[in-house]
Design a protein around this motif. Structure first.
Motif, short mmCIF file in Angstrom:
data_model
loop_
_atom_site.label_atom_id
_atom_site.label_comp_id
_atom_site.label_asym_id
_atom_site.label_seq_id
_atom_site.Cartn_x
_atom_site.Cartn_y
_atom_site.Cartn_z
N LEU A 239 37.39 -31.11 81.31
CA LEU A 239 38.10 -30.38 80.25
C LEU A 239 38.55 -31.32 79.14
CD1 LEU A 239 40.29 -28.00 82.44
CD2 LEU A 239 38.30 -27.36 81.06
N LEU A 240 38.93 -32.54 79.49
CA LEU A 240 39.46 -33.47 78.50
C LEU A 240 38.36 -34.01 77.58
CD1 LEU A 240 41.98 -35.44 80.73
CD2 LEU A 240 42.56 -34.29 78.58
N LEU A 241 37.21 -34.33 78.12
CA LEU A 241 36.18 -35.00 77.32
C LEU A 241 35.78 -34.22 76.07
CD1 LEU A 241 33.82 -36.52 80.04
CD2 LEU A 241 35.32 -37.75 78.48
N PRO A 242 35.55 -32.90 76.13
CA PRO A 242 35.12 -32.17 74.93
C PRO A 242 36.26 -31.45 74.23
CG PRO A 242 34.77 -30.79 76.82
CD PRO A 242 35.45 -32.04 77.34
N LEU A 243 37.50 -31.89 74.42
CA LEU A 243 38.64 -31.10 73.97
C LEU A 243 38.70 -30.91 72.46
CD1 LEU A 243 40.97 -29.54 75.17
CD2 LEU A 243 42.39 -31.59 75.08
N VAL A 244 38.24 -31.90 71.69
CA VAL A 244 38.24 -31.73 70.23
C VAL A 244 37.34 -30.57 69.84
CG1 VAL A 244 37.60 -32.78 68.03
CG2 VAL A 244 38.80 -34.14 69.75
N TYR A 245 36.13 -30.56 70.36
CA TYR A 245 35.19 -29.47 70.06
C TYR A 245 35.72 -28.13 70.56
CZ TYR A 245 30.92 -31.62 68.18
OH TYR A 245 29.99 -32.20 67.37
N LEU A 246 36.21 -28.10 71.79
CA LEU A 246 36.71 -26.86 72.36
C LEU A 246 37.84 -26.28 71.53
CD1 LEU A 246 36.80 -27.69 76.19
CD2 LEU A 246 35.26 -26.10 75.04
N ALA A 247 38.78 -27.13 71.14
CA ALA A 247 39.95 -26.66 70.42
C ALA A 247 39.59 -26.20 69.00
CB ALA A 247 41.01 -27.75 70.37
N ASP A 248 38.85 -27.02 68.27
CA ASP A 248 38.52 -26.68 66.89
C ASP A 248 37.71 -25.39 66.83
OD1 ASP A 248 37.65 -26.53 64.23
OD2 ASP A 248 37.48 -28.69 64.03
N ALA A 249 36.64 -25.31 67.61
CA ALA A 249 35.78 -24.13 67.55
C ALA A 249 36.49 -22.88 68.06
CB ALA A 249 34.51 -24.38 68.36
N SER A 250 37.24 -23.00 69.16
CA SER A 250 37.88 -21.83 69.74
C SER A 250 39.00 -21.30 68.85
CB SER A 250 38.44 -22.17 71.13
OG SER A 250 37.40 -22.58 72.00
N LEU A 251 39.81 -22.18 68.31
CA LEU A 251 40.89 -21.74 67.42
C LEU A 251 40.33 -21.13 66.14
CD1 LEU A 251 43.38 -24.74 67.82
CD2 LEU A 251 43.67 -22.39 68.67
N THR A 252 39.27 -21.73 65.61
CA THR A 252 38.67 -21.20 64.38
C THR A 252 38.07 -19.83 64.61
OG1 THR A 252 38.18 -23.45 63.60
CG2 THR A 252 36.95 -21.64 62.59
N LEU A 253 37.33 -19.68 65.71
CA LEU A 253 36.73 -18.38 66.00
C LEU A 253 37.80 -17.31 66.21
CD1 LEU A 253 34.08 -16.81 66.71
CD2 LEU A 253 34.63 -17.27 69.09
N SER A 254 38.86 -17.65 66.95
CA SER A 254 39.93 -16.69 67.19
C SER A 254 40.58 -16.25 65.89
CB SER A 254 40.97 -17.30 68.14
OG SER A 254 40.39 -17.64 69.38
N ALA A 255 40.84 -17.21 65.01
CA ALA A 255 41.48 -16.88 63.73
C ALA A 255 40.57 -16.00 62.88
CB ALA A 255 41.83 -18.17 62.98
N ARG A 256 39.30 -16.31 62.85
CA ARG A 256 38.37 -15.49 62.05
C ARG A 256 38.24 -14.09 62.63
NH1 ARG A 256 32.93 -17.08 61.06
NH2 ARG A 256 33.17 -16.09 59.03
N ALA A 257 38.19 -13.99 63.96
CA ALA A 257 38.11 -12.66 64.58
C ALA A 257 39.36 -11.85 64.30
CB ALA A 257 37.90 -12.83 66.09
N ALA A 258 40.52 -12.51 64.32
CA ALA A 258 41.78 -11.80 64.05
C ALA A 258 41.83 -11.28 62.62
CB ALA A 258 42.96 -12.74 64.33
#
Length: 345
Positions: A239-258
């Motif tokens: 979980l730690l190794l890809p955390l930058v990608y996971l966080a940036d993409a997931s937060l961005t997608l959630s915000a756009r969907a909202a």
């Protein structure tokens, strides 16, 4: 670890790098002629630039790992066949989409089929407390998301290099230390070398892009590697190794969907993209991502070296805080310039 195994694993890096770079040199004139990426709503470049460097990356990865897996110390050839086949299938999908964009539903269906086949052949359980069908369903969604977020995040020169080199390098070191089985360690070494061979051509200002032909299979291979790390007892590290990608993409997608936006359409809403709008240079952005990934790799290593709940929770908390600070810096608008003649602080 057998005495010959470390040498085999380490040789994969320069061999894959040399093959990747050599293929790019041969392919680049053709890509310049037939595979130009023209600026669009998602692009950070302003002039048409050839894409398709992923052809060399995937070819080098599959070729070198396929040759070295013949060593008896590696083992796991059936798993490699499924992984290599999946990577080639997504590379073909990405190549077609690079030349002539495909419908989003078709792309998603093919990706789901490829990820589903890999998930079906996973040997082991991550969440034994859940029914097998539910665990496999969650794994399918996670793998599908990782393939796409790797594609989403490949929107800046050297961004994929800044992500994959620390992640694959860390996985290689974990394998050499006996924390990862030989097959995924070989896969990580081959991926690391292939991306390093591509890196000189993609440095800012890039002369060549990966294209979907590269980002989709790289996402698949990285997701498989992280799954293997988790199965080997390194769930927190995975979980730690890809955390930058996971966080940036997931937060961005959630915000756009909202906001009711079409999340599958091109955009420039990722934190790393907003950072360039907010005044950071491209080297400044990818340099920060690379440094953050090195720190996350160190935290991941700590969870493997000292596998206890206090260390794991502390590492996860530190990783989340680090990535939150990075994304907050990327999203922060620059301070307004003082009016002419105003006093400077």
């Amino acid at each position: 670890m057998p005495s010959a195994l470390p040498t085999i694993l380490l040789l994969a890096v320069p061999f894959a790098a040399a093959l990747s770079a050599g293929l790019i040199l041969r392919l680049r004139p053709l890509l310049q002629r037939y595979a130009l990426a023209r600026p669009n709503a998602r692009s950070s470049h302003t002039v048409p630039t050839p894409q398709g460097g992923g052809i060399a990356v995937v070819t080098a990865f599959v070729t070198i790992s396929g040759l070295l897996i013949a060593a008896p110390e590696i083992g796991g050839r059936p798993d490699w066949i499924w992984l290599a086949g999946g990577a080639l299938a997504l590379a073909l999908l990405g190549a077609v989409d690079d030349i002539r964009p495909l419908p989003a539903a078709l792309r998603l269906a093919v990706q789901a089929l490829v990820v589903g086949l890999l998930v079906w052949h996973v040997d082991g359980r991550l969440l034994p407390g859940l029914p097998l069908w539910l665990e496999r369903g969650l794994a399918l969604l996670a793998g599908l998301w990782f393939v796409n977020l790797t594609n989403f995040m490949d929107g800046l020169d050297w961004m994929t290099v800044a992500e994959i080199v620390p992640v694959a390098g860390a996985l290689l070191l974990f394998g050499l230390a006996g924390r990862l089985p030989p097959l995924p360690t070989l896969v990580a070494a081959s991926l690391l070398g292939a991306v390093l061979g591509f890196a000189p051509f993609n440095r800012p200002v890039a002369k060549l892009f990966l294209g979907d032909v590269g980002s989709l299979p790289i996402g698949l291979v990285t997701a498989w590697l992280l799954c293997q790390l988790a199965l080997a007892g390194g769930l927190a590290a995975a979980l730690l190794l890809p955390l930058v990608y996971l966080a940036d993409a997931s937060l961005t997608l959630s915000a756009r969907a909202a906001r009711g936006e079409r999340v599958w359409e091109a955009h420039r809403g990722h934190h790393y993209q907003r950072a360039t709008v907010n005044g950071l240079s491209v080297p400044g952005v990818v340099g920060r991502v690379f440094a953050a990934n090195l720190a996350l790799a160190a935290l991941a290593a700590a969870t493997l070296l000292w596998p206890s709940w206090p260390v794991t929770l502390a590492a996860l908390a530190a990783g989340l805080a680090l990535v939150a600070a990075l994304l907050r810096r990327f999203a922060r608008a620059p301070a307004p310039a003082p009016a002419e003649g105003a006093a400077q602080p």
